[in-house]
Design an enzyme around this catalytic site. Sequence first.
Site, PDB file in Angstrom:
ATOM      1  N   ARG A  68       9.875 -79.603  -7.881  1.00  0.00           N
ATOM      2  CA  ARG A  68      10.901 -79.418  -6.711  1.00  0.00           C
ATOM      3  C   ARG A  68      10.487 -78.040  -5.999  1.00  0.00           C
ATOM      4  NH1 ARG A  68      15.681 -81.327 -10.836  1.00  0.00           N
ATOM      5  NH2 ARG A  68      14.172 -79.774 -11.972  1.00  0.00           N
TER       6      ARG A  68
ATOM      7  N   GLU B 269      13.627 -76.526 -21.514  1.00  0.00           N
ATOM      8  CA  GLU B 269      14.546 -77.059 -22.132  1.00  0.00           C
ATOM      9  C   GLU B 269      14.613 -78.138 -22.893  1.00  0.00           C
ATOM     10  OE1 GLU B 269      15.227 -78.181 -17.731  1.00  0.00           O
ATOM     11  OE2 GLU B 269      14.404 -76.534 -18.909  1.00  0.00           O
TER      12      GLU B 269
END
Length: 151
Positions: free
Chosen positions: A70, A107
């Site tokens: 992104r 994460e």
Amino acid sequence: MTLPRFDEIRPKIEAHIREVKDFPKKGINFRDIMPLFTNPQLVNELCVVIADHVRHTVGQIDSVAGLEARGFLFGPQVAIQLGVPFVPIRKKGKLPGATIEASYVKEYGEDRVEIQEGAIKKGERVFLIDDLLATGGTLRVSGFFLFNVKN
């Protein structure tokens, strides 16, 4: 032309980011920025604001480095606004030629990223860009490249 200010466009940006609970796995609340791209004018305003922020708070930079994937959505546009090269930081195995790689924990797992050797020169000022900050793992490992430039 008057440049947009972040506090003026922030509510519009936030309205275009949706939270997806339990994605990509249970316990993760994913912030989906893709709806933002239904409004190209807003994306452009955001990139102009980011570039203006860099000019006024960071000063002269030599390149913009964008984190896969992104960071690629905003990085080239911000680099164009600043008139500097764009350096992709990609997942392992996606760049041809000699590369420098590093691993990190994010994460929901471990990953490896690379940049092409010579894409960043010793002493250059590089602005790192991604979309949203979760744990900061990708951003931290990207800093590794900046501190391990050999020439």
